[in-house]
Design a protein around this motif. Structure first.
Motif, PDB file in Angstrom:
ATOM      1  N   UNK A  34      28.718  33.345  36.221  1.00  0.00           N
ATOM      2  CA  UNK A  34      29.260  33.833  34.963  1.00  0.00           C
ATOM      3  C   UNK A  34      29.821  35.231  35.069  1.00  0.00           C
ATOM      4  N   UNK A  35      29.279  36.009  35.983  1.00  0.00           N
ATOM      5  CA  UNK A  35      29.728  37.386  36.137  1.00  0.00           C
ATOM      6  C   UNK A  35      30.893  37.516  37.108  1.00  0.00           C
ATOM      7  N   UNK A  36      31.198  36.484  37.883  1.00  0.00           N
ATOM      8  CA  UNK A  36      32.276  36.578  38.857  1.00  0.00           C
ATOM      9  C   UNK A  36      33.619  36.848  38.194  1.00  0.00           C
ATOM     10  N   UNK A  37      33.935  36.132  37.125  1.00  0.00           N
ATOM     11  CA  UNK A  37      35.200  36.339  36.430  1.00  0.00           C
ATOM     12  C   UNK A  37      35.300  37.730  35.855  1.00  0.00           C
ATOM     13  N   UNK A  38      34.221  38.218  35.267  1.00  0.00           N
ATOM     14  CA  UNK A  38      34.203  39.558  34.707  1.00  0.00           C
ATOM     15  C   UNK A  38      34.365  40.596  35.799  1.00  0.00           C
ATOM     16  N   UNK A  39      33.674  40.417  36.906  1.00  0.00           N
ATOM     17  CA  UNK A  39      33.786  41.363  38.017  1.00  0.00           C
ATOM     18  C   UNK A  39      35.200  41.372  38.572  1.00  0.00           C
ATOM     19  N   UNK A  40      35.819  40.212  38.621  1.00  0.00           N
ATOM     20  CA  UNK A  40      37.178  40.106  39.137  1.00  0.00           C
ATOM     21  C   UNK A  40      38.148  40.892  38.261  1.00  0.00           C
ATOM     22  N   UNK A  41      37.969  40.826  36.947  1.00  0.00           N
ATOM     23  CA  UNK A  41      38.833  41.567  36.033  1.00  0.00           C
ATOM     24  C   UNK A  41      38.545  43.055  36.114  1.00  0.00           C
ATOM     25  N   UNK A  42      37.264  43.431  36.172  1.00  0.00           N
ATOM     26  CA  UNK A  42      36.886  44.836  36.172  1.00  0.00           C
ATOM     27  C   UNK A  42      37.330  45.550  37.446  1.00  0.00           C
ATOM     28  N   UNK A  43      37.435  44.864  38.571  1.00  0.00           N
ATOM     29  CA  UNK A  43      37.799  45.488  39.837  1.00  0.00           C
ATOM     30  C   UNK A  43      39.286  45.813  39.906  1.00  0.00           C
ATOM     31  N   UNK A  44      40.114  45.126  39.158  1.00  0.00           N
ATOM     32  CA  UNK A  44      41.558  45.318  39.196  1.00  0.00           C
ATOM     33  C   UNK A  44      41.991  46.336  38.137  1.00  0.00           C
ATOM     34  N   UNK A  45      43.073  47.063  38.402  1.00  0.00           N
ATOM     35  CA  UNK A  45      43.511  48.082  37.451  1.00  0.00           C
ATOM     36  C   UNK A  45      44.172  47.543  36.180  1.00  0.00           C
ATOM     37  N   UNK A  46      44.644  46.293  36.198  1.00  0.00           N
ATOM     38  CA  UNK A  46      45.325  45.713  35.046  1.00  0.00           C
ATOM     39  C   UNK A  46      44.730  44.340  34.728  1.00  0.00           C
ATOM     40  N   UNK A  47      45.041  43.841  33.544  1.00  0.00           N
ATOM     41  CA  UNK A  47      44.604  42.499  33.144  1.00  0.00           C
ATOM     42  C   UNK A  47      45.815  41.707  32.681  1.00  0.00           C
ATOM     43  N   UNK A  48      45.851  40.423  33.030  1.00  0.00           N
ATOM     44  CA  UNK A  48      46.917  39.524  32.598  1.00  0.00           C
ATOM     45  C   UNK A  48      46.300  38.292  31.944  1.00  0.00           C
ATOM     46  N   UNK A  49      47.097  37.651  31.070  1.00  0.00           N
ATOM     47  CA  UNK A  49      46.639  36.449  30.366  1.00  0.00           C
ATOM     48  C   UNK A  49      47.777  35.434  30.366  1.00  0.00           C
ATOM     49  N   UNK A  50      47.571  34.245  30.940  1.00  0.00           N
ATOM     50  CA  UNK A  50      48.636  33.234  30.941  1.00  0.00           C
ATOM     51  C   UNK A  50      48.703  32.458  29.623  1.00  0.00           C
ATOM     52  N   UNK A  51      49.926  32.017  29.286  1.00  0.00           N
ATOM     53  CA  UNK A  51      50.146  31.174  28.109  1.00  0.00           C
ATOM     54  C   UNK A  51      49.562  29.784  28.320  1.00  0.00           C
ATOM     55  N   UNK A 116      54.520  40.757  33.189  1.00  0.00           N
ATOM     56  CA  UNK A 116      53.211  40.197  32.857  1.00  0.00           C
ATOM     57  C   UNK A 116      52.333  41.210  32.166  1.00  0.00           C
ATOM     58  N   UNK A 117      52.934  42.164  31.520  1.00  0.00           N
ATOM     59  CA  UNK A 117      52.301  43.262  30.783  1.00  0.00           C
ATOM     60  C   UNK A 117      51.765  44.366  31.704  1.00  0.00           C
ATOM     61  N   UNK A 118      52.166  44.350  32.974  1.00  0.00           N
ATOM     62  CA  UNK A 118      51.871  45.469  33.858  1.00  0.00           C
ATOM     63  C   UNK A 118      52.952  46.516  33.645  1.00  0.00           C
ATOM     64  N   UNK A 119      52.680  47.773  33.927  1.00  0.00           N
ATOM     65  CA  UNK A 119      53.752  48.778  33.814  1.00  0.00           C
ATOM     66  C   UNK A 119      54.803  48.565  34.890  1.00  0.00           C
ATOM     67  N   UNK A 120      56.022  48.969  34.601  1.00  0.00           N
ATOM     68  CA  UNK A 120      57.117  48.832  35.564  1.00  0.00           C
ATOM     69  C   UNK A 120      56.804  49.600  36.843  1.00  0.00           C
ATOM     70  N   UNK A 121      56.014  50.624  36.745  1.00  0.00           N
ATOM     71  CA  UNK A 121      55.656  51.436  37.914  1.00  0.00           C
ATOM     72  C   UNK A 121      54.616  50.786  38.822  1.00  0.00           C
ATOM     73  N   UNK A 122      54.059  49.640  38.429  1.00  0.00           N
ATOM     74  CA  UNK A 122      53.000  48.992  39.193  1.00  0.00           C
ATOM     75  C   UNK A 122      53.528  48.022  40.243  1.00  0.00           C
TER      76      UNK A 122
END
Length: 124
Positions: A34-51, A116-122
């Protein structure tokens, strides 16, 4: 005297176990899964969500093998974006691919801007 120290250590250990509750392999596995998904999001600098559910590929093109998928609405951590194959779907066209921990997804299927809602500088 040694028996007294041992008895005190046993009581402290039993108290700690009572506070923690019973730990079993089942709860440890469920907790980490259950914590793997959360850890995966927390480790990355940005978050994305697919339609919609989208394939994760090993590179920024549909020619690369599929290595997994992200369910619609599932938040995932993202690191950067790069240009790749142009994808046309739902009346949109985009050649931006977003890098996740597992691979790449086309920004056509992600909520937000053309990156994907990341900044253009990323860029990667």
């Amino acid at each position: 005297m040694t028996a007294r120290i041992f008895a005190r250590a046993a009581l402290v250990g039993a108290g700690a176990l009572a506070l923690l509750g019973p730990l079993t392999v089942g709860t440890a596995v469920a907790s980490s899964a259950g914590e793997q998904g959360t850890a995966r999001v927390m480790a990355a600098p940005y978050a994305v969500v697919p339609y919609e559910t989208v394939n994760i590929r090993s590179g920024p093109s549909r020619a690369f093998p599929t290595v997994g998928s992200v369910a619609a609405g599932e938040v995932r951590g993202a690191y950067c974006w790069e240009f790749g194959e142009t994808v046309n779907d739902y009346g949109f066209s985009n050649n931006v691919w977003v890098k996740l921990a597992e691979g790449y997804v086309s920004a056509v299927y992600l909520k937000g801007n053309e990156y994907g809602d990341l900044p253009a500088s990323a860029s990667c």
